[in-house]
Write an enzyme that holds these catalytic residues in place. Structure first.
Site, short mmCIF file in Angstrom:
data_model
loop_
_atom_site.label_atom_id
_atom_site.label_comp_id
_atom_site.label_asym_id
_atom_site.label_seq_id
_atom_site.Cartn_x
_atom_site.Cartn_y
_atom_site.Cartn_z
N GLY A 71 -0.36 14.17 -4.18
CA GLY A 71 -1.82 14.10 -4.11
C GLY A 71 -2.26 12.75 -4.66
N ARG B 109 -10.11 -2.45 6.17
CA ARG B 109 -9.56 -2.34 7.54
C ARG B 109 -8.68 -1.10 7.66
NH1 ARG B 109 -6.64 -8.10 8.27
NH2 ARG B 109 -5.95 -7.57 6.18
N VAL C 141 -8.97 -3.58 -0.24
CA VAL C 141 -9.76 -4.81 -0.41
C VAL C 141 -10.63 -5.08 0.81
CG1 VAL C 141 -9.61 -7.32 -0.74
CG2 VAL C 141 -8.12 -5.81 -2.04
N THR C 142 -10.07 -4.93 2.02
CA THR C 142 -10.79 -5.34 3.22
C THR C 142 -11.45 -4.17 3.95
OG1 THR C 142 -8.78 -5.06 4.52
CG2 THR C 142 -9.22 -7.28 3.64
N ASP D 292 2.31 14.98 0.47
CA ASP D 292 1.27 15.92 0.93
C ASP D 292 0.72 15.56 2.31
OD1 ASP D 292 0.36 13.74 -0.85
OD2 ASP D 292 -1.65 14.45 -0.35
N ASP E 129 0.81 -1.22 0.00
CA ASP E 129 0.00 0.00 0.00
C ASP E 129 0.85 1.27 0.00
OD1 ASP E 129 -2.26 -1.68 0.19
OD2 ASP E 129 -2.01 -1.78 2.36
N GLU E 130 2.01 1.19 -0.60
CA GLU E 130 2.88 2.38 -0.69
C GLU E 130 2.40 3.32 -1.79
OE1 GLU E 130 3.96 -0.72 -1.20
OE2 GLU E 130 5.36 -1.28 0.39
N LYS F 261 1.93 1.88 -5.23
CA LYS F 261 2.47 1.35 -6.50
C LYS F 261 1.51 1.60 -7.65
CE LYS F 261 2.81 -2.55 -4.48
NZ LYS F 261 2.65 -2.05 -3.11
N HIS G 185 -5.00 -1.93 -5.68
CA HIS G 185 -4.30 -0.69 -6.05
C HIS G 185 -5.34 0.37 -6.33
CE1 HIS G 185 -0.55 -3.05 -7.60
NE2 HIS G 185 -0.90 -3.36 -6.37
P1 GTP Z 1 -0.76 -2.96 -2.72
O1 GTP Z 1 -0.35 -3.79 -3.90
O2 GTP Z 1 -2.02 -3.47 -2.08
O3 GTP Z 1 0.37 -2.95 -1.76
O4 GTP Z 1 -1.19 -1.42 -3.10
P2 GTP Z 1 -0.55 -0.06 -3.62
O5 GTP Z 1 0.90 0.03 -3.33
O6 GTP Z 1 -0.96 0.16 -5.04
O7 GTP Z 1 -1.25 1.06 -2.71
P3 GTP Z 1 -2.80 1.38 -2.46
O8 GTP Z 1 -3.37 1.96 -3.70
O9 GTP Z 1 -3.50 0.23 -1.85
O10 GTP Z 1 -2.68 2.48 -1.30
C1 GTP Z 1 -2.07 3.72 -1.47
C2 GTP Z 1 -3.08 4.83 -1.14
O11 GTP Z 1 -2.43 6.09 -1.19
C3 GTP Z 1 -4.21 4.92 -2.17
O12 GTP Z 1 -5.38 5.33 -1.53
C4 GTP Z 1 -3.72 6.00 -3.15
O13 GTP Z 1 -4.77 6.68 -3.82
C5 GTP Z 1 -3.02 6.92 -2.19
N1 GTP Z 1 -1.90 7.68 -2.76
C6 GTP Z 1 -0.87 7.24 -3.55
N2 GTP Z 1 0.00 8.24 -3.78
C7 GTP Z 1 -0.47 9.32 -3.12
C8 GTP Z 1 0.01 10.67 -2.93
O14 GTP Z 1 1.08 11.06 -3.43
N3 GTP Z 1 -0.76 11.51 -2.17
C9 GTP Z 1 -1.94 11.10 -1.61
N4 GTP Z 1 -2.63 11.97 -0.87
N5 GTP Z 1 -2.41 9.86 -1.76
C10 GTP Z 1 -1.68 8.99 -2.49
P1 IMP Z 2 -3.04 -12.94 2.89
O1 IMP Z 2 -1.90 -13.01 1.95
O2 IMP Z 2 -4.26 -12.39 2.28
O3 IMP Z 2 -3.30 -14.25 3.59
O4 IMP Z 2 -2.61 -11.92 4.04
C1 IMP Z 2 -1.41 -12.12 4.78
C2 IMP Z 2 -0.90 -10.79 5.33
O5 IMP Z 2 -0.54 -9.94 4.24
C3 IMP Z 2 -1.91 -10.00 6.15
O6 IMP Z 2 -1.22 -9.29 7.18
C4 IMP Z 2 -2.49 -9.03 5.15
O7 IMP Z 2 -3.01 -7.89 5.77
C5 IMP Z 2 -1.26 -8.72 4.31
N1 IMP Z 2 -1.63 -8.32 2.95
C6 IMP Z 2 -2.06 -9.13 1.93
N2 IMP Z 2 -2.29 -8.40 0.82
C7 IMP Z 2 -2.00 -7.11 1.12
C8 IMP Z 2 -2.00 -5.88 0.39
O8 IMP Z 2 -2.33 -5.81 -0.78
N3 IMP Z 2 -1.61 -4.76 1.05
C9 IMP Z 2 -1.21 -4.79 2.34
N4 IMP Z 2 -1.19 -5.92 3.08
C10 IMP Z 2 -1.57 -7.07 2.48
MG MG Z 3 -3.17 -1.86 -1.65
#
Ligand code: GTP
Ligand code: IMP
Ligand code: MG
Length: 337
Positions: free
Chosen positions: A320, A250, A247-248, A280, A12-13, A15, A41
């Site tokens: 943002g 939480r 997804v969840t 931001d 959730d960085e 990506k 994402h």
């Molecule tokens: P995973 O594969 O689940 O690890 O996800 P991910 O790395 O794609 O990240 P995800 O989209 O789940 O979570 C990042 C959150 O930060 C999202 O709600 C994005 O919309 C938000 N986001 C990303 N970049 C920025 C930013 O520069 N500023 C702000 N305000 N929000 C951002």
């Molecule tokens: P599982 O892979 O769904 O069984 O989850 C194992 C662990 O990985 C739990 O702590 C989840 O919250 C974490 N996890 C799985 N998918 C994601 C994701 O996309 N973003 C952040 N954490 C995740």
């Molecule tokens: Mg995510």
């Protein structure tokens, strides 16, 4: 050119946003989404919010072809709904050997006490992965309804690279959720690091041009497991750092930026560039800023500290949620993307 986008902390960085921006601004021909449907994402593009679980965020570029590789795991209903919502029927392809998660996998996980104790997303991913290891998982090629999407992804991607085209491989989750390099047993069911993205896609390591590690301006973690410097809920709310899982739903646990984890992550991924998201959230005045010169000096100082400690450049800076709310320093730093 082959670019990998990998999560540097616990997922959730951001990506999704980085992958969307790179595909759009740097005109990528192919975008590959690795991993499985437990990862969401979020992409906010021209005021529409998309929550992606199967298709690469690179879809925002209408010319980019979208690949689901052999190492990914998808669910048919999630795939068809997403493809329809995004309107990408004519440019999405699924490898013959992509794994298919079925209802039985979700059911099996629901009654698993170890998964409950680590805070699993219960999407059936680990159960399907274990079936794959035991050679009993059904793959995309076994499902008639997928016929028109099926492809040989490694062949397509390697040929595209031979022609000098641009390929982006988007990771899911983060380095410290890796089955091998993470905080076991509080990890997901796959390796989430850059080498694993290559193996999932069927591309060898010598073809890689750039590895972008994505760090958020603070660290978040969903589910159980260690999180150094974790803030209590009230403090997280006060700082405006609370987020909900894609997804969840939480709430995500939060901690300040962690240089030690970042350093280790750069090592494990051979990262060549950093994308830093949510600047931001630390400096509200940077919201929507698109050039380095317009960032306040305090923010610039912090980024320069990151570069001096971690020894690789911060090339993309999120200011943002919108895909185009980004400071892109690749040109001024002489980095290719
Ligand atoms: P995973 O594969 O689940 O690890 O996800 P991910 O790395 O794609 O990240 P995800 O989209 O789940 O979570 C990042 C959150 O930060 C999202 O709600 C994005 O919309 C938000 N986001 C990303 N970049 C920025 C930013 O520069 N500023 C702000 N305000 N929000 C951002
Ligand atoms: P599982 O892979 O769904 O069984 O989850 C194992 C662990 O990985 C739990 O702590 C989840 O919250 C974490 N996890 C799985 N998918 C994601 C994701 O996309 N973003 C952040 N954490 C995740
Ligand atoms: Mg995510």
């Amino acid at each position: 050119m082959l670019t990998l986008i990998v999560g540097g902390f616990f997922g959730d960085e951001g990506k999704g946003k980085i992958s969307a921006y790179v595909s759009l601004a740097k005109s990528y021909d192919y975008a590959v989404r690795t991993g499985a449907i437990n990862a969401g994402h979020t992409v906010v593009f021209r005021s529409r919010k998309f929550k992606l679980r199967v298709v690469s965020a690179g879809f925002v570029n209408e010319k980019t072809k979208l690949i689901i590789p052999p190492g990914a795991l998808i669910r048919l209903d999630v795939f068809f709904n997403e493809v329809k919502e995004l309107g990408v029927e004519n440019r999405v392809m699924v490898d013959y050997n992509t794994g298919i998660i079925e209802a039985i996998h979700v059911e099996r996980e629901r009654s698993d006490s170890v998964l409950a104790s680590i805070g699993s997303t219960f999407q059936g991913v680990g159960a399907a992965m274990s079936d794959r290891v035991l050679r009993r998982l059904r793959l995309a090629r076994d499902f008639k309804e997928l016929e028109k999407y099926l492809c040989d992804a490694p062949f397509i991607l390697n040929k595209a690279l031979d022609r000098g085209e641009k390929v982006l491989v988007e990771g899911t989750q983060g380095t410290f959720l890796s089955l091998y390099h993470g905080t076991y047993p509080y990890v997901t069911s796959r390796d989430t690091t850059a080498p694993a993205l290559l193996s999932e896609a069927g591309i060898g390591p010598k073809r890689v041009s750039e590895v972008i590690v994505v760090f958020k301006a603070y660290v978040t973690r969903v589910g159980e497991g260690p999180l150094d410097g974790e803030l209590n809920y009230e403090e997280a709310v006060k700082r405006g750092w609370i987020e909900k899982g894609t997804v969840t739903g939480r709430p995500r646990r939060v901690a300040p930026f962690n240089f030690e984890l970042a350093r280790k992550s750069i090592m494990l991924n051979s990262a060549t560039q950093i994308a830093l998201t949510k600047l931001d959230a630390l400096f509200p005045e940077v919201k929507g800023v698109r050039s380095w010169d317009k960032l306040p000096s305090e923010a610039k100082k912090w980024i320069e500290e990151i570069e001096s400690v971690l020894k690789i450049p911060v090339t993309l800076i999120g200011t943002g949620e919108e895909v185009e709310e980004i400071v892109d320093r690749t040109r001024e730093l002489g980095m290719e993307l």
